[in-house]
Design a protein around this motif. Structure first.
Motif: not given
Lengths: 275, 275
Positions: B156-163
């Motif tokens: 999630a962090q690496d691809y700029g997404m959120r949990i």
């Protein structure tokens, strides 16, 4: 057989499960296609229809583990089995040449039975789908270009497609074993095979002791399969098939003995072994 | 560990295999993503890199059978193992609400570990993909709308997404066991666990007799897995893990005894058991 049965199966018409059901119960059998194995179990549990057929193992690609898991749940017993040779064909619309193919759809187990084709054609994308016959249906209905499916010859005929390559499986000797399931006790002949599932207690040599209850009584083990006990890390359920039926004193004694070693045990059914 | 290793894994960066590799070998480990398990085995066979990591079983969804099949082939040995708790999260672009989700991508094994989420959300299509982290990457790169992925928090962090939802797996206690493989003998400590694969001869009670060679020598069996012998219908390969290493006389005797019963046998490796 004289009686006309109704049976649920996963997939679309002309899936291998339907072919196997008609081989076992007769051509006049009414076969009900269902989207998932869960749906087949649920329908049979409600008795509508009274029978279901599920693939349980293929001699090339292995066990269908989801169906092992579903057999543990209540309200279902195994009442028969049938083996079917699986002939896999590459099916395409009539105007497609092999060199034009960009995608080939099929069930993951069928794809796993065609590893040679996949390895030697890296230019083609092999796409997993929910059913073999359903892949043919998808191409026909959506009028997909440069696309093929791997399925039975019957599926090709029904959807107006052609067989581009015959017998593309890795092994000619390729069989799937199907189980007939019901919520009621239905007899298809003298039972001579029994399936059970159990988990062992935490004692040394538990698996050895479990298997010995059969060996000590000259009962032949036919298959063993292990599955994780969901929610209990590193513990397993063992599925065993053995020769004999639960009406026999010898088998009853073996199961009584097995209960000394197990934490959980369920008799899945005694039924006539497939020929 | 002081030495800096290079290791091949299947999937994209932040796949659970990579997280497990760094847990085992250290944060400085150079991890090489590969599209398939076959690619990992092929790279390790050529010694570039010297190590590979493969998932072999998950305590919820079961064994990764393709990797069992690949272990039989020549030129590879097991040199280590590591267990990792698998925390599965629902990951989405930052502006997506749960009610908007139409598709959720993930690896089939991860989907199988989230059956509750799938059952309670029939309006969402759950789509199998080649990798957990790769599913997050797919959404980010293709800028997919109304779409989520099931993967690790690092992805999630690496691809700029959120949990969007944390810990969506069916069981908190959800572990995957990974094997470290190499073409060379590499030591990661005192070996106390051994893996083998064999097929039995056609003799009565063959499986019982196979297991008894360990029981008779007080060697503890840790796992048994059966797979079809490809091209030989209704015959099986058995994969066994047991306590002990092949330098010990006791284990050597057990294997010599086992050879009296088997048609084929291969020692896959002795290695330090995971903690």
């Amino acid at each position: 057989m004289n009686q006309k049965y109704e049976i649920a199966f996963q997939g679309e018409h002309y899936a291998f499960s339907e072919i196997a059901a008609k081989n076992f119960l007769g051509e006049g059998t009414v076969c009900h296609p269902m989207p998932s194995f869960e749906d087949v179990f649920e329908a049979v549990r409600r008795g509508k229809p009274e029978l279901g057929i599920i693939p349980i193992e293929n001699t090339t690609s292995g066990s269908i583990h989801r169906n092992y898991d579903l057999l543990v749940e209540d309200g279902i017993q195994i009442v028969g089995e049938v083996n079917l040779r699986i002939s896999l064909h590459l099916i395409t619309p009539k105007d497609v040449q092999f060199e034009q193919l960009q995608k080939i759809y099929s069930h993951p187990a069928a794809l796993d039975q065609c590893r040679n084709l996949i390895r030697t054609n890296p230019q083609i994308e092999f796409v997993p789908s929910y059913d073999t016959a359903g892949s043919v249906k998808l191409i026909a209905e959506k009028n997909l270009k440069n696309t093929g499916a791997i399925a039975s010859e019957f599926a090709a005929q029904d959807y107006g497609m052609r067989i581009l390559k015959k017998e593309i499986g890795d092994f000619q000797e390729n069989y799937t074993r199907f189980l007939i399931i019901s919520s009621k006790k239905i007899s298809f002949g003298e039972p001579n095979k029994t399936s059970i599932v159990f988990s062992t207690r935490h004692i040394p040599g538990a698996l050895f002791k479990s298997i010995s209850v059969f060996f000590l009584r000259d009962i032949n083990l036919l298959k063993i399969e292990s599955r994780p006990l969901r929610g209990k890390p590193w513990q397993y359920l063992f599925y065993l098939d053995f020769s004999g039926n639960m009406e026999e004193k010898n088998c009853q004694n073996a199961i009584e003995h097995l209960k000394e070693i197990t934490e959980f045990i369920k008799i899945l059914g005694s039924y006539p072994a497939a020929k």
